[in-house]
Design an enzyme around this catalytic site. Structure first.
Site, PDB file in Angstrom:
ATOM      1  N   GLY A 167       2.756  25.727  27.240  1.00 52.58           N
ATOM      2  CA  GLY A 167       3.976  25.927  27.562  1.00 52.58           C
ATOM      3  C   GLY A 167       4.555  25.712  25.419  1.00 52.58           C
ATOM      4  O   GLY A 167       2.976  25.795  24.606  1.00 52.58           O
ATOM      5  N   SER A 168       4.925  25.799  25.007  1.00 53.79           N
ATOM      6  CA  SER A 168       5.920  25.122  23.458  1.00 53.79           C
ATOM      7  C   SER A 168       5.482  24.152  23.402  1.00 53.79           C
ATOM      8  O   SER A 168       5.896  24.121  22.019  1.00 53.79           O
ATOM      9  CB  SER A 168       7.711  25.528  23.687  1.00 53.79           C
ATOM     10  OG  SER A 168       7.627  26.947  24.240  1.00 53.79           O
TER      11      SER A 168
END
Length: 487
Positions: free
Chosen positions: A217-218
């Protein structure tokens, strides 16, 4: 000598030679295989009849051999077994050995080459052979804090000393008690093992290093940020940050979390894009940089490496030859990006240590039964993925994430915490994974950490890295700071 007697003599000689050859083959060539054959009960008695060395954390044995009144002589005993299972593994008469019990087996059993003179001394003095003690790098206080903070959530926590690479904590959940597999009753061990295998949540899987790899993810935006800084971007460099980003050669449109706008004028600095975790800005930045630049930076942080700490680590993976649309998604930690929690802790550690990434390791020292030092681990540099200046810039950007961005729940009064959150879509109908990676104190880090909570754990409602994973990291960091302050 007449002919019949001569012939008989030759036959007898051949039979003796065959007998001697067979005996020599069994005693010399096949000896190793026969000794290791699990059906050889005498091998088990011999192995379990030797005092096996302890596994030590902070000067206290968490695994040791206890004398018992049975043909096996010693019973492997696990204190706080579920707490340390991901590192110690188990020692079983049925299923063999795992984790440290396996990788350091020769030292623990006393058969390692480095213990030759110790064995020779035992032979001369008539003393019983004893295995060496293996002292781990783990901190009991940090390990306990990580386990308590993760609780019943499925996931993992890995904490490193960024200056040395020492593994300070490695917790995976759910866990198990190695004592269940250390019994001398094969029927009992088999029943316990089958019960553990039947559990859908996989308690025998070490999610920190050897389970499935996860979309980061981020948190992967740290890699893209590092690549951008190396390419000449600065923290205040402006990026294109639209509300929606059409993906090239695709009908798909990428939006930001919750459909939010990153800025009023579709322009945003690199620092602010990281602070609020703007998807469109980083996806467009990734396409601008090109996948080759990002891939090279990720590999400098360890992606694709066959690591041994000495436990085997599943290599983290990257997309192969992604097109521009796939590059955009990979730049925000989706598409085919996959990482272990250890890998993400290494990213944090490399940034924290002024851009120098140290190789992670679990074994600190090894001592023989008389406490003589046999092995002493030395920190080793793994790579230098960033310059000191770029690492300091990215550190300040990560501090902004915690102070006023997506990770405010990681704040600790009086301490500057650097961090990055991640909320990773799984590509299925399951809930997203929640991530936090970071380190503290930002100006003099003593701990780098990665927290993964699979599918948001037991959280009700909105799942984000900031809401789910960051508070867990805060508790672990506080334990590390307390330990450094002397309790």
């Amino acid at each position: 000598m007449n002919e019949p007697v001569r012939r008989l003599s030759v036959v007898v000689l051949v039979m003796f030679l065959a007998l001697m050859s067979a005996a020599s083959y069994i005693q010399v060539i096949s000896a190793g295989d026969l000794n290791q054959d699990p059906r050889n009960v005498r091998t088990l008695y011999r192995e379990y009849g030797t005092f096996r060395g302890p596994i030590v954390v902070d000067g206290e044995s968490v695994v040791w051999s206890q004398s018992v009144d049975s043909p096996f002589n010693f019973q492997r005993t696990y204190a706080d077994g579920p707490l340390y299972a991901s590192v110690t593994g188990y020692y079983s008469i049925v299923f063999g050995r795992t984790a440290i019990e396996q990788t350091e087996n020769e030292l623990l059993a006393g058969t390692a080459d480095s213990l030759f003179w110790t064995r020779l001394g035992n032979l001369a003095s008539g003393e019983t052979q004893r295995g060496a003690s293996v002292e781990l790098t783990l901190s009991a206080a940090i390990q306990e804090a990580a386990a308590a903070a993760l609780g019943d959530n499925t996931g993992a926590v890995v904490a490193l000393d960024p200056a040395t690479g020492e593994v300070l904590a490695m917790v995976t959940s759910p866990t198990y008690d190695p004592a269940l597999l250390a019994s001398h009753s094969s029927a009992e061990v088999n029943a316990n093992y089958q019960e553990l295998l039947a559990q859908e949540d996989g308690p025998l899987v070490n999610r920190a290093i050897a389970g499935d790899t996860y979309p980061p993810g981020s948190t992967f935006k740290l890699i893209v940020s590092a690549a951008a800084l190396e390419a000449g971007y600065e923290a205040d460099s402006e990026l294109y940050a639209p509300d929606e980003l059409p993906l090239p050669q695709s009908s798909n449109v990428l939006g930001n979390y919750g459909g939010a706008a990153c800025s009023d004028d579709e322009r945003q600095t690199l620092a602010d894009a990281l602070r609020i975790s703007c998807n469109t800005a980083f996806a467009n930045l990734g396409m601008t940089l090109g996948w080759g630049v990002i891939e090279r930076k990720a590999k400098e942080f360890g992606w694709g490496e066959q690591l041994s700490i000495p436990l085997a680590v599943t290599p983290s993976r990257l997309p192969e030859n992604p097109d521009r649309a796939q590059t955009a998604m990979a730049s925000i930690g989706q598409y085919d990006d996959r990482a272990t929690p250890l890998q993400m802790a290494m990213v944090a550690a490399g940034i924290a240590n002024d851009g120098v990434l140290m190789s992670p390791y679990l074994v600190d020292q090894v001592r023989d039964a008389s406490l003589r030092l046999i092995e002493d681990s030395e920190p080793e540099e793994f790579s230098s993925p960033m310059t000191t200046a770029d690492a300091n810039t990215l550190t300040e950007m990560m501090v902004g994430v915690v102070e006023s961005g997506s990770a405010t729940s990681a704040q600790i009064p009086g301490v500057r915490v650097a961090g990055k959150t991640g909320t990773a879509e799984t590509g299925t109908d399951e809930r997203p994974h929640a991530w936090f990676v970071g380190f503290a104190p930002a100006e003099d880090p003593v701990i780098a950490i990665a927290v993964l909570v699979e599918n948001g754990g037991s959280t009700d409602g909105e799942i984000t890295g900031g809401r789910v994973a960051a508070p867990i990291a805060r508790s672990v960091i506080e334990a590390a700071l307390t330990e450094r302050a002397g309790g």
